[in-house]
Structures are given as C-alpha cells and as structure tokens.
Write an enzyme that holds these catalytic residues in place. Structure first.
Site, PDB file in Angstrom:
ATOM      1  NE  ARG A  21      -3.767   2.387   1.062  1.00 23.64           N
ATOM      2  CZ  ARG A  21      -4.377   3.286   0.307  1.00 23.64           C
ATOM      3  NH1 ARG A  21      -4.101   3.353  -0.986  1.00 23.64           N
ATOM      4  NH2 ARG A  21      -5.277   4.101   0.822  1.00 23.64           N
ATOM      5  CB  THR A  25       5.095   0.843   3.087  1.00 21.03           C
ATOM      6  OG1 THR A  25       4.412   0.353   1.919  1.00 21.03           O
ATOM      7  CG2 THR A  25       4.380   0.370   4.334  1.00 21.03           C
ATOM      8  CD  GLU A  88      -0.723  -5.128  -7.017  1.00 21.42           C
ATOM      9  OE1 GLU A  88      -0.057  -5.362  -5.987  1.00 21.42           O
ATOM     10  OE2 GLU A  88      -0.478  -4.187  -7.774  1.00 21.42           O
TER      11      GLU A  88
END
Length: 1212
Positions: A21, A25, A88
């Site tokens: 995300r 990060t 994903e």
C-alpha cells in the site's frame, strides 16, 4: 499438477514482485527494501519502477505477478483500504497455488492475527472497500486468511532496527533463489548511483568484451563497489562468474598464492578442480578452458602487472559480452584501458559522509541533536573516506561527549591505527627508498606547493622526483590539482607523518623530519637535535617571533629542507648544513643575507616578506640555484648581480614596491624560464638585456605602473609563451609581438586572452588607431626598419582589414596575410571588402551616369620600384588628353578632368594609356579590382609597377586629396599584401622588394585599389615595367583588314563558352577589359578557312594567341586611330604560348619531349552555347609561331577559324 513441478517449468521474468500500500510504506520501508534487493542483484518488479505510462495497468500487473518467482506482500495498517492491493493479493495467491510461486508476507506494524481474521478497523476497512460486492469480498477474505497463515516477518519484532529486518529478508530471499551473492556493506550510502553508472556503461558496450578499471586510494570503497556490481549483473552469465578477492594479500602471504588464485578462477568458472603445479601451467589451463566463452571476472586489489598476466586478464581470451573488472590503487596497471573505461573513486560529499557516519554511530541517517557539531568535526577529519567513516563511527558508537572530544584530540597527533594500517598498504608497496623519501617529504613539507618547484628541490636532493611524483600519483598517494599544486588526503598525510614519528615516538630529536610545532620548539630550545634530521619547519604566530642561535643547527649535518617563518637566527651561519637544497625563510629581518651564509648546493631560495634592501652585499656563487623568490620585500631596491647565479630558471620578485633597478647581467641567464615582477610599482622600463633572453617562457609585469614601454626587441624572446602585463603604463603593444611564433597567452593594453583571439584586435589598433581608445603610434622614424613589414597568419588577421589600412598614425607600411587555401584567401578578401564597405572607406563598382551627373573625374598615377620612364611617359600621355589639367608631385600624380561630368563619360572611352611598349606590359579593367598573371622572367627583368586610376568625386570633394591603399592578392601563394596610404605615397626600395619577393612566374594575381569615402574607382590600369635591354623586336607581318563595327565586344579567355549570338563576347588572358571590337570581314575568314582547309582538327586546335593579339591590336588601331605595336603584341603572344605550353605539360603530367598534336582534346560546350578556343603552335624548322582562334558549335562543327603566322628576325 503439483505446485513443485509447475514451479520448475514456469518461465520466471522477475525474481521478486512487491505488493504494498503506497500511502503507508512507499517512501519508507518499501523504498529501502527495493534498494536492498537491487544492490543484492535481485531483479525486482515494483509498480512505479517498471510500469510504462499509458499501459493497461491490470494486464501489466498480472503478467508481472505471474512472472515473479517470489512475491513479497507488505501488509500495513491501511492495506485493506486499497482494492488494488487486495486484487493483486488474490492473483498472487492463485499463482502460489498454480505455479508454486513463493509468497513472503511482511506484517508492517499490524498484528498477523487481525489480518488472518479480518478483525477490528482492518476488517471494517475491507468491508467498506468491497461496497457490498459480496463475491469480491469473499475472494479478499480467502486471500488474506491464506497469506496470514504463511511464514513471514513481523516488523513489530524489529522496532528501531528496520535495517536488520531488511538484511534478514534479503538473506532469506537469496537462499530461496539459490543465488551465490557477495556480502557487502551494511549501509550502502551513495553506492547505488555508482553501481548504476558502471552497469549502464557495461550495457552500452554492445557485443564487445567490456574491461573496466576501478582506481582509488585505500579505503575509498573500490572492493565494495565491485561486489555490488557483481551482485547486480552476475545472473546474466549462467554461472560463469568469479570474484577473486584480496589478490595483494593472498600473494604477499603465500609464495604460491597466485597458483591458489588460478585454481579458484577455474573452479568458479567451470565448476571443476584442477591440479596446478606452476604458474605457467595454470595460465595454459585457464586459456584452454576459456576458449572465448562469455564470462564475468572481477580481480580485486591488483598491485602488480604480472598478477594480471598470470590470471589471464586479457580481453582477447573472453567471448563477446564478457565483463572483466579490475580494482587497484595503481592506475598504471590500467594503462591498456581507454580513459573512459577507468572509474576513479571520489571522496563522498559532506552530506553522504554525515549520513554514513550517522548510520554507524547512531543507527539512523542523521546525528543525534547533542552530537551534531562533534559529528561534523569527525566527518571533516575523515575527508569523505568511507573506511574512516565506518571505523570511527563504530569506534564512537554509544560513547559520551567527553570520550568523543578526547578521541578527536588524540586523532590530531595519533591517527586511528585501523585506518592507518589500511592506508599504509600503498606506502609499503613503494619499491625503493627514493619513492618513500619523496612521499614523506611531501607529507611533511610540500602539500600545497607547485609540483614543478617541488620537483626541482627533490631532484637537487638526488631523489629523481620527475618519475617519483608520477608514481605516487599513480598509486593514489598524491594528487595534483588544476593549478598544478600537490595535494594529499588528510588521512594519507597523517599516515605518512605517523611513519616518521614511529621511528622514535618519544624522542622527536631523532625523527628524520620535524614539522610539529611543539616538537621543533623543544628540540631547538634544548639543543638536542641530532644528525638524523633531514627537514625542519618552524612557523611563529604572526604577532610574535622566535630567536635561536645557529649553534642549535650545528648537529644537523644532513639537513636538506629548512622552512622558517618569523624566526631570527643569530651567530655563525657557517653552522648551517651544507646539504641544504631548499630554504624558505619568511619575514627575514636583516637588510641583506649575511656573508657567511654560504650555501653552494642551494636549489631553491625563498625570502618572502623580508626586510632586505639588497639580497647580497656580495653575491656568492650559487651554481645550483634554480629558483629565487624574494616577493613582498618592500625595501628591496635592486636585483642581485646575476653573474654568480648562472643556472637560475625562475626569478620571482612580486610586490617589491621599492625595486627600481634590474641588473643588466640578467641577460646572461641562458636557462631563465620565468620572470615575475608583478606589482613592482617603482620599476621603470626594463633593461634592453632582458629582451635577449631566448629561453624565457613567462614574463609577468602586471601592476608595474611606471613601465610605459615594451621594446620591439621583445621579438628576440623566441620562447615566450605567456606575457602578462595589465595595469602598466604601456600604451602600445609592440608590433613585433605577432611575429613571436611561441606566444600563446597575452594580457597587455586592455587585451587579454589566447593570442589567436587577441591578435586581431591588436592588429586593428595598429592599422587604424582611430578605431579604438589607444593613443596614436609613434612616428615611423622612432621604430626599427625590421618592423616596417608585418607578417600575419590568417588566423590572426581578424579585423586587420577594418580601416583603409590606412590610419596615418600607424607606423606599419605593409601587412602580409598568409592563408592556407584559395577558399580561405577569398574569405579573407571578402572580409576586407565587407569591413571596408561597412567603414564607408571606398565605393566598389560603378554608377549610372544619369545618377551622378554632379561628379567629376580625376586620375591618380603612382609607381613602385624603378619605373621613372614609364611614370613620366604615362604622365605626359594623361596631361595631353583634351580638357585635362594636371598637378603633379614627385611621388604621386593627381589629375583633374575639368568641366567634364560623368554624364559625358562613356564606358567605351578610356583616358588610361593602353599601349604595350617594348619596356612595359599593360593590364586594364573597369573598377578597382584588376586580375593579371605574372608573365615570364618577371623576377629577373621586372623593374617596377606603375598604377593609374580613374576615379570620380563630388564637387565638394574636389579640394580633398584622395589617398589610396593597395592590396595584392596572390592566388598561388595564398597571400594578401596590404600597403597603407602613407606607403603608397612613398614607396621605397624595401617596399618594392616586398612586392617582387611575393610574385612568381605564372602566379595569378589581383590588384585592388581602395580609396577614400566619397570617391568611386572607374578604371584601373597596371603597367609592368621591364628593363629596356630585355625588349624583343619582332619583324612585322601583314595585317588583316576588317570592317569597323560597334556591335561586338570581345573578352577572350583560353577557353570559354559563349551564347551563339551576333554579340559574341570573349575575354583574353593578356588584357582584362578591351576596347570595342569590330565585326569580322566575311571574305577574309573565307580566305583563311581555305588556307587551312586541309588541316586536321588537331592542327586547328593548335592555332594560338598571336592572331588574337594581332587581331585585337589591329581593331584597336582602326577604332582608336592609334599607332600599332605589332612587335610588342607578337612578343607577348610568344611568352603567352610558352606559359600555356608549360601549363599543358603540368596538367597532362608528361615530359616535354612527348608533346604531340594530339595532346589536347576538345570538350563539348553546353547546350545552346558555342565554344571558343585560342591556341598557339611553334614550327621550329621555319622559326614561325602560329596563332589562331576556333569557334565550334555543340556537335563539334567548325563555325569560324582565324589564324596568323609570325617569323622572327635574327636579331629578335
């Protein structure tokens, strides 16, 4: 199908795919993770690095996920808010089941159980993101539950030590990928950009073998960089890779070390073990195995060339796309590489240094607040050396401020041993004592000194510094800055000084070199110095002084180098060592050097900021002295007598404000290279002997405000490359300066720069003083005759043309511009015309009579050389023209054409005599530019040149004197001779010799006359005057009768194409512009055609110039009613034929004896045009010259043919 079998067969594109995300990060953990993966050589996909703009995002990501062997899923606090991340993840888990993809979860400060059960805010966020799409929500739940059940990493267990977490992740991935990577530094600050630079270079080498050298001092990071490159690209070589580390150490510790390395190389590349009994057999086995295969080899820390040979570091042995990297401290080992294949390790900048140090000492990228200043002090001491930053950072880790301060204080005198051991490797590798002595001398005395001066001093000590300093530079021990001063890394300097100190740590008096202030004071004060001392430096504070008795130096028998500042010595100067080569004594208080200061071995003597009024009362013989520097000695009144300093090379006397006299013996210094009198404000003009110094390369006179003249004799300083003399009273650059072939840089009279940039402006100032602010040049009588003529290379011509050449203030009589080609010659002449036109100095061309009815015609007649008879004859001829009244001077004659405006002037009229006499040849043209070809024997019999010019002027200018300038353009020699106005008015024998020396037989020349503003040249004639004894009499022949007509004007050339028109125009080589020609008599040409009707085509082609000349002269006589000059015409035609014949032989490159009637060939004219050929023939048996003219149409049919014979008498 099992996942294991799927994994083994699936084609992997990437090693790792990172799912994360970005909001949580991207700029922190993931960016560090990606950098660590890249440095480890792991091929990683990350969306912002690999996606091309405009691609369909979902399809691209699916291909990337499916092609990645490992997927790292970074699950953070807000991960569930991203439908993108969750989609994903679903696809990643499908690949995990289908292809056996390895999935590694990283729980970034989120509890794995919350992720597994989707509880609390994490679960709420996921439900909100799904927005009641139950099927999608079900897939997300399943994927999160599955990934949370896999073995992974929990960041909560590594709070404050994320770098440790990254290391563990990298090791785990490398293990899973089964890649043999090398361990590199824990904190790779600044490493990635260097790795990228070199890998990009490797990628650009196409299919060639790429051989790279990495060069730098010890501890600069060469090995770390090589390892990072190895990790990054080793996967390209399918296992054929080898990193041979620490070659120097292995070879020095084991006499069979090189054999061990040969075995390692074979094992790494070919995965076999070989028994090697000798170095030679090892080389053979390596060569046999390689056989031009693609491989990647790194040879680390190479110190000798035979190590490269024994390990087969030869690109010819490797296959295409192979890579060979060599790291070394000695750049000479890389001499076979091109410069762009050698990468130099530079020191880290301050920001990178501080970050690297902070990671080691604080485990964070910036210093703790209380340690900021101390950290900056340590970083400054390390000088950007990674090794020192790492060692000292680790040493100061978790120490308090007092310990930091103590460590810094200790480092000033005792360098860190761990750093020094690493740096000393380079010193220990120096082969002999001379190299080590040079290194230690530089460490202690010569940092910041000019390399050339240090070389002189150390050569005087017998240390062979020319080669020695070069070796130290190659070994990364010494650097040379752009100003040619020697520099050294502070840590290397400290290492060298530590080597000196370790010989006797507690007894400085036994050190070979003394530089530490307290040690020197202690030794001199206690008089404990020993004979081991070879060099000593003592500098006092600027406000104070030291005083010692010379007896303190009595035991220093080996003292070579002495530097004192603010130190007085009393007593017997005979106690000083006779081995002194360098004495640098600043703020010397005596009025002169004591007589007992007898130093016959002195090489460099520096006496700056001294009180001396004269250097020596009685100069001692200093046979070896090469540099004398007495700068800033404000009481010094005169230079020493240089007779006792026969080998002086540099004389430096900057800012000697009382210096007023330079001893004339300076002219005897045959080896002098540099003279520096900068800011010697009392120094007036230099002695004439100084201009005799043919060896001087640099002369500096800047700020010498009383020097108001540089002599023309400066041309004798044939080695002078640099002249720096701004801020003087010199108003005029010496004319002879441009004749100095060696001059490269000049700063004088407001001109500054490279000579080829400055000379054009300087020359312009000479030729036209009014075009700049400089004072006028002194009159001609004040300069030597050798400077009357100025030769200038075309590169320095520049603006030489601006002005009519012209300024009366200039003492130059002529300038010769030498070009390199005809194209350049034409460009230079065009520049002259452009500048001339822009300055409004002349009018080139003619004007319509109707537009200038208020103008009057005038004439000028002037001569060069011995042409008095022609001058008088032509003057009388002009004066007898109706309506002409004349007023003459002895040198130049000017005639007014009274009461006759240009409206009455017909272009067919000519006031200029056009006849050729036995003693001169005539050339005429309209306008100011007259072309001609130098006839035969001009260099033996030509005595002078007379020029006559018809020009127009307004009635307002009738009282104004027209002063012409003259240009002679030689298209064979590529020269332009320029004669200024004053020269034209007073040509002398030297001027004539300058003209005739630049004219050769057959040279194609143009003569250009430039006159003042408001005047226009209408017609120009040139009369080449010959010795009367060389005139040739020729028996007249019958003339050809022709009917007069005004319809045709002919301008003959040797061969021209003409339009088939009744108004045929042709142009002769002998006369540039001819009088109106008459129509030919049809009957005469019919008879002529019958006479030569039996001639073949080649004989027709051989008819030549005599007929043309006779024909033109005949028509001129009929039209102008002038006396014919048939003899002169035939003589000129004969000379023209001989010149033509020589030219044909040269063009055809055949011997004289092989000329035949078929040697010349016709070429067809262009469509719609006729071709005219003029030629000559000589029949030896009859002593007859034949000339003729042929006109042919395109198919070669003969249109017209004219010929004439002439026979010579015995007396001709």
């Amino acid at each position: 199908m099992s996942s294991s079998s799927s994994s083994s067969n699936h084609p992997w594109i990437y090693d790792v795919f990172i799912n994360f995300r970005g909001k949580d990060t991207r700029t922190k953990f993931v960016s560090h993770l990606y950098a660590a993966l890249s440095n480890a050589g792991i091929n990683t996909f990350i969306d912002d690095e690999n996606l091309e703009k405009g691609e369909e995002l979902e399809a691209t990501l699916k291909r990337a996920i499916e092609g990645s062997q490992i997927a790292i899923v970074v699950i953070s606090k807000y991960y569930a808010e991203s439908s993108w991340c969750l989609n994903e993840l679903v696809h990643i888990m499908e690949c995990h089941k289908t292809y056996g993809q390895i999935v590694i979860p990283v729980f970034y400060y989120v509890d794995p159980s919350i992720v597994r059960d989707q509880r609390a805010s994490f679960g709420d966020a996921m439900i909100f993101t799904a927005r009641k799409r139950e099927l999608l929500l079900s897939k997300w739940r399943g994927a999160l539950t599955d990934v949370a059940g896999l073995a992974g990493w929990d960041a909560n267990n590594f709070r404050g030590t994320e770098s440790k977490l990254l290391q563990l992740i990298i090791k785990d991935i490398l293990k899973k990928l089964d890649i043999s990577l090398l361990d590199i530094t824990e904190f790779p600050i600044g490493l990635e950009s260097r790795v990228q630079q070199i890998t990009n270079f490797i990628d650009d080498q196409s299919s060639k073998v790429c051989m790279i050298g990495i060069w730098g001092m010890g501890g600069s990071g060469k090995t770390t960089l090589a390892k990072a490159i190895y990790n990054k690209i080793q996967s390209r070589f399918k296992g054929r890779t080898s990193f041979i580390e620490s070659i120097r150490e292995v070879c020095s510790n084991n006499h069979k070390g090189i054999i061990h390395l040969q075995k390692q190389l074979i094992s790494d590349l070919f995965k076999i073990k070989q028994n090697i009994h000798s170095i030679a057999s090892g080389k053979t086995k390596i060569k046999t195995r390689l056989r031009r295969q693609k491989a990647f080899v790194v040879l680390d820390d190479v110190t000798k060339s035979d190590q490269l040979r024994d390990l087969c570091a030869n690109p010819k042995l490797f296959g295409s796309r192979s890579v060979l990297i060599i790291t070394t401290r000695d750049v000479r080992l890389l001499s076979s590489l091109k410069d762009d294949h050698i990468f130099t390790m530079m020191e880290m900048d301050k920001n990178q240094s501080l970050e690297l140090f902070s990671w080691h000492v604080f485990r964070q990228p910036i210093p703790e607040e209380d340690f900021c200043e101390l950290s900056k002090n340590v970083v400054a001491y390390c000088g950007g050396l990674p090794l020192a930053l790492e060692v000292l950072g680790s040493y100061l880790y978790k120490r308090n401020k007092q310990e930091w301060r103590s460590a810094l204080s200790k480092l000033e005198k005792i360098p860190n041993d761990q750093v020094q051991q690493k740096l000393r490797i380079s010193y220990d590798g120096l082969e002999d004592y001379t190299l080590k002595d040079i290194f230690l001398d530089i460490c202690c005395f010569f940092i910041g000194k000019k390399r050339a001066d240090v070389t002189e001093i150390l050569n005087g000590c017998g240390l062979h510094a020319d080669i020695g300093i070069g070796v130290l530079i190659e070994r990364s021990l010494v650097k040379v800055e752009k100003n040619n001063k020697l520099r050294m890394h502070d840590l290397i300097r400290d290492m060298g000084r530590a080597i000196v100190s370790k010989s006797s740590v507690k007894e400085p008096a036994k050190h070979s070199r003394l530089w530490f202030h307290e040690d020197v004071l202690d030794v001199l004060s206690t008089n404990t110095v020993t004979e081991t001392v070879e060099g000593l430096v003592l500098k006092s504070q600027r406000t104070g002084r030291f005083c010692f008795n010379t007896d303190s130096f009595k035991e220093m028998k080996k003292l070579r180098l002495l530097q004192l500042d603010g130190v007085d010595l009393t007593g017997d100067y005979g106690y000083l060592s006779k081995q002194l080569r360098w004495v640098d004594w600043q703020r010397f208080t005596f009025n002169f050097i004591p007589n007992d200061f007898d130093q016959g071995n002195l090489v460099v003597f520096e006496l700056k900021y001294s009180n001396v009024k004269q250097v020596w009362q009685e100069t001692k013989l200093l046979q070896k002295l090469k540099i004398l520097n007495v700068s800033h000695s404000k009481y010094l009144k005169n230079t020493p007598d240089f007779a006792k300093l026969p080998n002086l090379e540099k004389l430096i006397m900057k800012d000697c404000q009382s210096l007023s006299e330079v001893h004339p013996s300076i002219g005897d210094l045959k080896n002098l290279l540099l003279i520096n009198f900068k800011d010697c404000t009392s120094l007036s003009n230099l002695p004439k002997e100084i201009y005799q110094l043919t060896s001087v390369k640099t002369l500096i006179l800047s700020g010498c405000s009383r020097i108001d003249k540089l002599e023309e004799d400066i041309v004798q300083m044939e080695s002078l490359t640099t002249l720096i003399a701004p801020n003087t009273s010199v108003k005029q650059v010496p004319f002879s300066i441009v004749r100095l072939k060696s001059i490269g840089y000049i700063s004088l009279c407001g001109y500054e720069g490279l000579s080829h940039d400055v000379f054009p402006s300087i020359i312009r100032s000479w030729i036209s003083p009014t075009m700049n602010s400089l004072a006028h040049i002194p009159p001609f009588g004040g300069m030597s005759m050798s400077l009357v003529s100025l030769n200038v290379d075309s590169r320095n011509s520049g603006l030489v043309y601006q002005s009519p050449l012209l300024g009366s203030g200039s003492t130059l009589r002529s300038v010769l511009i030498q070009c390199d080609s005809e194209i350049q010659l034409k460009q230079e002449f065009r520049r002259f015309l452009d500048d001339l036109h822009g300055a409004g100095l002349t009018e080139v061309g003619t004007s319509n009579a109707s537009q200038i009815s208020d103008l009057s015609l005038r004439s000028l007649l002037f001569g060069i050389g011995s042409c008095h008879s022609a001058f008088d004859t032509l003057g009388k001829s002009l004066s007898q023209v109706p309506s002409l009244s004349s007023h003459f001077t002895d040198i130049i004659r000017e005639t007014n054409i009274n009461d006759k405006g240009l409206s009455d002037y017909d272009s067919r009229d000519s006031f200029l005599p056009g006849d050729n006499y036995p003693s001169w040849l005539t050339y005429k043209c309209e306008g100011p530019l007259l072309p001609l070809q130098v006839p035969k024997n001009c260099d033996f019999s030509m005595k002078g040149i007379t020029l006559c010019v018809i020009y127009s002027s307004t009635h307002e200018n009738l009282a104004t004197e027209c002063l012409p300038s003259l240009l002679i353009i030689n298209y064979k020699k590529f020269t332009i001779q320029i004669y200024k106005r004053d020269t034209v008015r007073s040509f002398n024998d030297e001027d004539w010799q300058g003209v005739i020396s630049n004219l050769g037989i057959g040279d194609n020349v143009e003569i250009f006359v430039a006159i003042g503003h408001g005047f226009t040249v209408k017609e120009t004639a040139v009369y080449l005057v010959y010795d009367q004894s060389n005139a040739i009499e020729i028996e007249p022949s019958n003339t050809i009768e022709v009917d007069p007509s005004t319809d045709t004007k002919i301008e003959p050339l040797h061969e021209v194409e003409v339009q088939p028109s009744p108004n045929l125009k042709m142009e002769p080589s002998l006369v540039v512009k001819n009088e109106p020609f008459m129509k030919t008599n049809r009957k005469i040409f019919t008879r002529l055609a019958k006479r030569v009707g039996n001639f073949d085509k080649d004989k027709m082609a051989r008819i030549a110039m005599i007929l043309w000349t006779l024909w033109w002269r005949r028509n001129q006589r009929c039209w102008k009613n002038k006396i014919p000059t048939i003899f002169e015409a035939i003589r000129r035609a004969r000379d023209s034929h001989l010149e033509w014949l020589k030219a044909q032989l040269r063009n055809m490159k055949i011997d004289h004896g092989s000329v035949t009637s078929t040697s010349y060939c016709w070429s067809k004219p262009s469509a719609g045009k006729l071709k005219c050929n003029v030629d000559t023939a000589y029949y030896k048996e009859d002593n007859v010259y034949c000339v003729g003219l042929c006109i042919r149409e395109r198919m070669g049919s003969l249109c017209k043919l004219h010929e004439k014979n002439a026979r010579y008498t015995d007396n001709s």
